[in-house]
Scaffold this active site. Structure first.
Site, mmCIF file in Angstrom:
data_model
loop_
_atom_site.group_PDB
_atom_site.id
_atom_site.type_symbol
_atom_site.label_atom_id
_atom_site.label_comp_id
_atom_site.label_asym_id
_atom_site.label_seq_id
_atom_site.Cartn_x
_atom_site.Cartn_y
_atom_site.Cartn_z
ATOM 1 N N ASP A 41 28.066 30.924 -26.920
ATOM 2 C CA ASP A 41 26.731 31.080 -26.324
ATOM 3 C C ASP A 41 26.655 30.222 -25.072
ATOM 4 O OD1 ASP A 41 23.946 32.262 -27.857
ATOM 5 O OD2 ASP A 41 23.619 30.987 -26.090
ATOM 6 N N ASN A 94 27.742 40.636 -27.756
ATOM 7 C CA ASN A 94 26.355 40.798 -28.191
ATOM 8 C C ASN A 94 25.332 40.103 -27.297
ATOM 9 O OD1 ASN A 94 24.155 41.033 -30.375
ATOM 10 N ND2 ASN A 94 24.422 38.811 -30.161
ATOM 11 N N TYR A 162 17.020 46.565 -17.897
ATOM 12 C CA TYR A 162 17.522 46.428 -19.269
ATOM 13 C C TYR A 162 18.027 47.769 -19.784
ATOM 14 C CZ TYR A 162 17.516 45.160 -24.248
ATOM 15 O OH TYR A 162 17.875 44.925 -25.548
HETATM 16 P P1 NAD Z 1 18.191 36.462 -28.894
HETATM 17 O O1 NAD Z 1 17.440 36.155 -27.651
HETATM 18 O O2 NAD Z 1 17.651 36.014 -30.224
HETATM 19 O O3 NAD Z 1 19.697 35.957 -28.759
HETATM 20 C C1 NAD Z 1 20.431 36.168 -27.595
HETATM 21 C C2 NAD Z 1 21.426 35.025 -27.408
HETATM 22 O O4 NAD Z 1 22.188 35.306 -26.224
HETATM 23 C C3 NAD Z 1 20.773 33.673 -27.197
HETATM 24 O O5 NAD Z 1 21.361 32.705 -28.056
HETATM 25 C C4 NAD Z 1 21.070 33.347 -25.733
HETATM 26 O O6 NAD Z 1 21.253 31.953 -25.482
HETATM 27 C C5 NAD Z 1 22.357 34.109 -25.523
HETATM 28 N N1 NAD Z 1 22.625 34.376 -24.113
HETATM 29 C C6 NAD Z 1 21.730 34.777 -23.170
HETATM 30 N N2 NAD Z 1 22.335 34.871 -21.980
HETATM 31 C C7 NAD Z 1 23.632 34.523 -22.165
HETATM 32 C C8 NAD Z 1 24.750 34.404 -21.317
HETATM 33 N N3 NAD Z 1 24.646 34.653 -19.998
HETATM 34 N N4 NAD Z 1 25.951 34.027 -21.846
HETATM 35 C C9 NAD Z 1 26.058 33.763 -23.173
HETATM 36 N N5 NAD Z 1 25.026 33.837 -24.029
HETATM 37 C C10 NAD Z 1 23.821 34.215 -23.532
HETATM 38 O O7 NAD Z 1 18.362 38.046 -28.871
HETATM 39 P P2 NAD Z 1 18.780 39.143 -29.972
HETATM 40 O O8 NAD Z 1 17.570 39.919 -30.302
HETATM 41 O O9 NAD Z 1 19.600 38.559 -31.034
HETATM 42 O O10 NAD Z 1 19.666 40.077 -29.026
HETATM 43 C C11 NAD Z 1 21.055 40.178 -29.134
HETATM 44 C C12 NAD Z 1 21.458 41.490 -28.476
HETATM 45 O O11 NAD Z 1 20.768 42.566 -29.108
HETATM 46 C C13 NAD Z 1 21.117 41.569 -26.998
HETATM 47 O O12 NAD Z 1 22.171 42.218 -26.310
HETATM 48 C C14 NAD Z 1 19.881 42.449 -26.999
HETATM 49 O O13 NAD Z 1 19.723 43.132 -25.778
HETATM 50 C C15 NAD Z 1 20.181 43.395 -28.127
HETATM 51 N N6 NAD Z 1 19.040 44.083 -28.698
HETATM 52 C C16 NAD Z 1 17.970 43.403 -29.162
HETATM 53 C C17 NAD Z 1 16.890 44.106 -29.670
HETATM 54 C C18 NAD Z 1 15.663 43.391 -30.160
HETATM 55 O O14 NAD Z 1 14.656 44.048 -30.417
HETATM 56 N N7 NAD Z 1 15.689 42.089 -30.324
HETATM 57 C C19 NAD Z 1 16.913 45.501 -29.731
HETATM 58 C C20 NAD Z 1 18.032 46.172 -29.263
HETATM 59 C C21 NAD Z 1 19.084 45.448 -28.738
#
Ligand code: NAD
Length: 262
Positions: A41, A94, A162
């Site tokens: 991360d 992810n 996005y």
């Molecule tokens: P989250 O915000 O809880 O976790 C995301 C993590 O990514 C965080 O720990 C953050 O520090 C890390 N991060 C951000 N930028 C970064 C970078 N440049 N390098 C390394 N790490 C980085 O989000 P989540 O909901 O767990 O999302 C994870 C994935 O799932 C993402 O790709 C998101 O687009 C996708 N997603 C989420 C949802 C939703 O509703 N939450 C729906 C569809 C897809």
């Protein structure tokens, strides 16, 4: 579980965005199934906390800080993980962001577009670019790229950068799946529906906005990060050995729906 043991026994896994949400749940779940986990991360403290949590529960993990939009940092983290574990079997690309100023074609600033593409799309490419040779050295493996339901359906409440980034992740995943199919490297996209994680809840910051989203989900609730981790676990394991190039939806029925229940 069978007598054969845990579902990811002997596998080394690299998970980005693993300090929070889906990545964190996956790190904990995969380790419980016997995997050695690189918790990667940009948030170094968060990654260390999750690695400690895994180790505290009797699992194996290392924390690595990397910004996925930096090729050098991704390359170094992959090398560190491979060295620590002696192999790499699963790349879970992810990490992603949803920028608060992401809007429609007029409202979205170029800086927001570029930042979103750099992390959500280029970050996945870098993970594949450096992960694929490592998986090849282990005799093959599984790549899971987190896309989203917005790669499949449009919304009137736009997050254009996005959405475009996730559509591109899905297209890239399909192509890599085809290219590497005969090398025992599977590449799948995971398309989560709207989840009750920090990422979405801070974007949908009022109850009204949340309820407006839930109208479109047949199950009538947000998903949990742990429910996505279960799907990722299956894609990571050999149980999905004939599955590659998919857009694996875990979305409470969202993309199947035209009209949802009252
Ligand atoms: P989250 O915000 O809880 O976790 C995301 C993590 O990514 C965080 O720990 C953050 O520090 C890390 N991060 C951000 N930028 C970064 C970078 N440049 N390098 C390394 N790490 C980085 O989000 P989540 O909901 O767990 O999302 C994870 C994935 O799932 C993402 O790709 C998101 O687009 C996708 N997603 C989420 C949802 C939703 O509703 N939450 C729906 C569809 C897809």
């Amino acid at each position: 579980m069978t007598e054969m043991g845990k579902r990811l026994e002997g596998k080394a896994v690299f998970i980005t965005g693993a300090a929070s949400g889906i990545g964190r749940q996956s790190a904990v779940r995969f380790a419980a199934e016997g995997a050695q986990v690189a918790v990667v991360d940009v948030d170094a403290d968060g990654a260390a906390t999750v690695a400690d949590e895994v180790i505290g529960a009797g699992g194996k993990a290392i924390a690595l800080r990397a910004d996925v939009s930096s090729e050098g940092e991704v390359a170094a983290a992959v090398a560190d993980a491979e060295e620590a574990f002696g192999r790499l079997d699963v790349m879970f690309n992810n990490a992603g962001i949803m920028h608060g100023d992401d809007g429609d074609a007029q409202a979205t600033e170029e800086t927001v577009w570029d930042l979103t593409m750099d992390i959500n799309l280029k970050g996945v490419w870098f993970g594949c670019r450096h992960g694929i040779p490592a998986l090849r050295r282990s005799g093959g493996g599984s790549i899971i790229n987190t896309a989203s339901f917005v790669a499949l359906v449009g919304a009137a409440t736009p997050q254009l950068a996005y959405t475009a980034s996730k559509g591109a992740v899905l297209a890239m995943t399909r192509e890599l799946a085809v290219i590497h199919a005969r090398e025992n490297i599977r590449v799948n996209a995971l398309c989560p529906g709207p989840l009750r994680t920090e990422l979405l809840m801070s974007f949908l910051d009022t109850e009204e906005k949340r309820q407006r989203r839930l109208v479109h989900v047949p199950m009538g609730r947000f998903g949990e990060a742990s429910e996505i981790a279960e799907a990722a676990l299956w894609l990571a394991s050999d149980e999905s050995s004939y599955v590659t190039g998919t857009d694996f939806s875990v979305d409470g029925g969202l993309t199947a729906a035209y009209v949802t229940p009252e």
